[in-house]
Structure formats: structure tokens, C-alpha cells
Design an enzyme around this catalytic site. Sequence first.
Site, PDB file in Angstrom:
ATOM      1  N   THR A 264       1.612  19.750  10.565  1.00 54.56           N
ATOM      2  CA  THR A 264       2.130  20.280  11.836  1.00 54.56           C
ATOM      3  C   THR A 264       3.447  19.613  12.189  1.00 54.56           C
ATOM      4  O   THR A 264       4.403  20.272  12.612  1.00 54.56           O
ATOM      5  CB  THR A 264       1.111  20.066  12.970  1.00 54.56           C
ATOM      6  OG1 THR A 264      -0.119  20.714  12.634  1.00 54.56           O
ATOM      7  CG2 THR A 264       1.630  20.635  14.278  1.00 54.56           C
ATOM      8  N   TRP A 267       6.133  20.750   9.680  1.00 55.69           N
ATOM      9  CA  TRP A 267       6.509  22.149   9.899  1.00 55.69           C
ATOM     10  C   TRP A 267       7.636  22.265  10.922  1.00 55.69           C
ATOM     11  O   TRP A 267       8.497  23.145  10.815  1.00 55.69           O
ATOM     12  CB  TRP A 267       5.295  22.954  10.378  1.00 55.69           C
ATOM     13  CG  TRP A 267       5.578  24.401  10.614  1.00 55.69           C
ATOM     14  CD1 TRP A 267       5.514  25.417   9.704  1.00 55.69           C
ATOM     15  CD2 TRP A 267       5.984  25.024  11.847  1.00 55.69           C
ATOM     16  NE1 TRP A 267       5.846  26.619  10.291  1.00 55.69           N
ATOM     17  CE2 TRP A 267       6.136  26.401  11.610  1.00 55.69           C
ATOM     18  CE3 TRP A 267       6.227  24.530  13.141  1.00 55.69           C
ATOM     19  CZ2 TRP A 267       6.526  27.290  12.602  1.00 55.69           C
ATOM     20  CZ3 TRP A 267       6.616  25.416  14.133  1.00 55.69           C
ATOM     21  CH2 TRP A 267       6.762  26.788  13.859  1.00 55.69           C
ATOM     22  N   HIS A 268       7.635  21.386  11.922  1.00 52.80           N
ATOM     23  CA  HIS A 268       8.619  21.499  13.005  1.00 52.80           C
ATOM     24  C   HIS A 268      10.014  21.035  12.603  1.00 52.80           C
ATOM     25  O   HIS A 268      10.974  21.335  13.317  1.00 52.80           O
ATOM     26  CB  HIS A 268       8.143  20.725  14.234  1.00 52.80           C
ATOM     27  CG  HIS A 268       7.139  21.468  15.049  1.00 52.80           C
ATOM     28  ND1 HIS A 268       5.792  21.450  14.754  1.00 52.80           N
ATOM     29  CD2 HIS A 268       7.276  22.268  16.137  1.00 52.80           C
ATOM     30  CE1 HIS A 268       5.152  22.199  15.627  1.00 52.80           C
ATOM     31  NE2 HIS A 268       6.016  22.719  16.470  1.00 52.80           N
ATOM     32  N   GLY A 269      10.146  20.326  11.510  1.00 52.35           N
ATOM     33  CA  GLY A 269      11.489  19.968  11.103  1.00 52.35           C
ATOM     34  C   GLY A 269      11.552  18.767  10.198  1.00 52.35           C
ATOM     35  O   GLY A 269      10.584  18.011  10.041  1.00 52.35           O
ATOM     36  N   PHE A 412      13.531  25.799  14.122  1.00 48.37           N
ATOM     37  CA  PHE A 412      12.379  25.539  13.273  1.00 48.37           C
ATOM     38  C   PHE A 412      12.042  26.711  12.380  1.00 48.37           C
ATOM     39  O   PHE A 412      11.221  26.598  11.508  1.00 48.37           O
ATOM     40  CB  PHE A 412      11.147  25.180  14.134  1.00 48.37           C
ATOM     41  CG  PHE A 412      11.464  24.105  15.142  1.00 48.37           C
ATOM     42  CD1 PHE A 412      12.097  22.934  14.751  1.00 48.37           C
ATOM     43  CD2 PHE A 412      11.146  24.283  16.474  1.00 48.37           C
ATOM     44  CE1 PHE A 412      12.395  21.949  15.678  1.00 48.37           C
ATOM     45  CE2 PHE A 412      11.448  23.300  17.403  1.00 48.37           C
ATOM     46  CZ  PHE A 412      12.070  22.128  16.995  1.00 48.37           C
TER      47      PHE A 412
END
Length: 412
Positions: A264, A267-269, A412
Amino acid sequence: MVFSIFFTWKFGLIISKRSSSSRKDCLFIGISFHVLLLFVFKYLTFLASELGRVSGYDFSFIHLELPIGISFFTFQCMSYLFDVYREKVEAQKKFVIVALYVSLFPQLIAGPIVRYSDIEKELVNRAVTINDFSDGMLRFIYGLSKKILVANYMAQIADGIFDMEAGEISVALSWLGAVAYTLQIYFDFSGYSDMAIGLGRMLGFHFPENFNYPYIARSVTDFWRRWHMTLTGWFRDYVYIPLGGNRVALPRWILNMAVVWTLTGIWHGANWTFMMWGLIYFVLQIIEKLTGFTKHLGPLAHVYTLVIVSMAWVIFRSPDISYGVSYICTMLGLTNAQLDQPIFWLYLDSAKIIVPIATILSTPIYPWLLNKLAPHPAAADKVEALIALVLFVFAYTGVFGAAWNPFIYFNF
């Protein structure tokens, strides 16, 4: 994106035609392709930079621009392959239908993450009704208003404070900056989701909800049932449950949670701040589920959740971990920072109206008021239409009166 779509379509057909013994191998190849594509465009530049910093070699020649929306359409492609493999959906024989599913413009850039099964029938045969169109218009206007009339004003406050050096910020100003960003990211991202859902509804598509008033949550676990629900559901169904979920021994369950929250964050960066942000939620959810202490806090559970979420957003917003930790230490009074400073009162003066309004609107008070008019549906419809018209006029005017301010999740 076109290459990714073609690969998804082709491998969906391949998986559906293979025998049970080779289906898993084909799925592995298909998922690996998408993970590799995401890694190359989203994380390779960051990894090269970190390797250069550690080794002393110059890897600056490795620099790839991030294709907009890649995290979202890649996850949609992977969910399609997973569902074909599990036989939850039939492989689509027409390339154009798969292309429409992945590139559907209302939600392409920043979600919600729509699964093929959500709109499988509507991709081929859908009805556009006057009720759906009018409901979609209302939803779009609400989303546009969230972005233009609330999120953009919150951004002016948050950006001004976070652009300061951590050591220059007083305790009061640090809290104001954290509150401003907490409200900004909610109204920005939920505003986009509302616009996407509204546009989809106007075109005959029914996208899943992505937010359910997360700031009224009574625990971190509850917060993530309400925030970015399509991403939470994606990781639950395609990572957490296949790993065994909570139906395993305690050490394995903790490992499963660690995997989900690491992914998680990643995934955001491509930044250590996102990984730390994911680690924070991993630790807190483990503590909550093992102790159940939030059930005994009563009304303080809301306070606890809001404080934790706001501090986590500080890490999320910070350029690096050092800045985020220093900022949080200032919030907690663990530094030599002043209690307040003259600039705080200037920011507070500009925030004294919009922050209370945004705080109230982040709760279900608006639908509650509309429900009060429910015994008189005609009156409720007229009131809502009038409110939407006024909001649209102000939001439309704001679009032309403000500088370009893209949605946060475009990154993102």
C-alpha cells in the site's frame, strides 16, 4: 497504456483457454508483466537515485517520467486477469471492450479502481436514463465544488506551512498545517471520485463508491474501511485473502498484514515517506486488533483516530522522513519551537471560516439534513437542485479565478 491494454486482452484469452495445470503459469506471466511495467516507470528512477547516493556512481541518466494514472489502470488490468483466472468473469474476446474498460476517461487518471465485473454488462449494453443523468450531474457538481471551493483553499494554507523549514514552524502552526492538509487531501481525492462517479453515471456506468466519511471513524481500522475503499478492497481480495487473511496463525497473519501495508505504501509512490506511512498503519492496525483498546475509548476514539490520521498525513505530505519526523516532534512539543508566532495568526485568520466549514462537511451532516426533508421529496429535490446550482456557479467561477491546481492523486 495501449500496450498494457493489448497485453491484458491477449493474456485474458490465453488464460481462459489453458488447462488448469498451466493457467497459473500464464497468470504469473501476466501479473509479472504489469508489475514490471509499474516498476520501470514508477520506481526505477527512484531506485537509481538511491543506488547513486549509496554507491557514489552517477545514475542520473536513468530518469523516466511517470505516465499519468499508471497505478490505477495497471491495477485494473491485473484485477481483470485475476478474475479471468478465478473464472469470476469470462475473458472478453473483443479488444475494444477491454480497451474501453481500462481507458474509461472519467476514472482513468485517479480512480476509483473499477473492476471488470463491476461494469462488465454496462460496457456492452447500458441504458442512459434521465434519473441517472440528473443524479450524475449532482454528483459531479458536488465533486467539483469539493475541489475548487474547499480543497484548493486548504491547499493554500497547507502548502504555505509545509514549504517552511521544519525548525521555523511553531507548535500551533504545525497543527494548523496538519489539519489543513488532512482536509485538503480528503476533499481533493473524494472530490475527484465524486466527479468520476458522476460522469460515469451520466454515461450509464455505475462505478463503486470510494469514500464513506472516513473522518468519523472510531479507529484506524475503521478509517481504512472508509478511505479509498476500492484500493482497500483490491488489496484485500487480491493480496490479503490469497495469502490466508486472518485464517492463519498469528505470526503468519502479522506477515500478511506487513505485506499488504508495504505494498500500500509503495503503491502511493517512490519515496521512503510513503513506505513509512504504510508502516505506521501496519503497526497501528496490529495493535488495535490485538488489544481492541479503541472499543473502550468511547468518544475519545474519534479524537485518537483523527490525531493519528493527521500525523500520518504529515509523513505522507513531507518531502522526506527527516522533515516529517521533525514536523511531528514540533506538533507534540518535543522541540524548542515556540507555542505560536505572528505568521500563525495570519494563517489562522485566513482559515477561520473555511476550516470549520470543511470540518463540518467532512461529516454526514449534509445528507442528514436532506433526509430531514425526505417526508417531502419534492421539497428536498428543489432544495438540492438550488444548492447544486449555487455551488456550480461558484465552482465554475473559481476555476477561472484560480491558477492550475491538479488533483493530488494525479501523482500516483
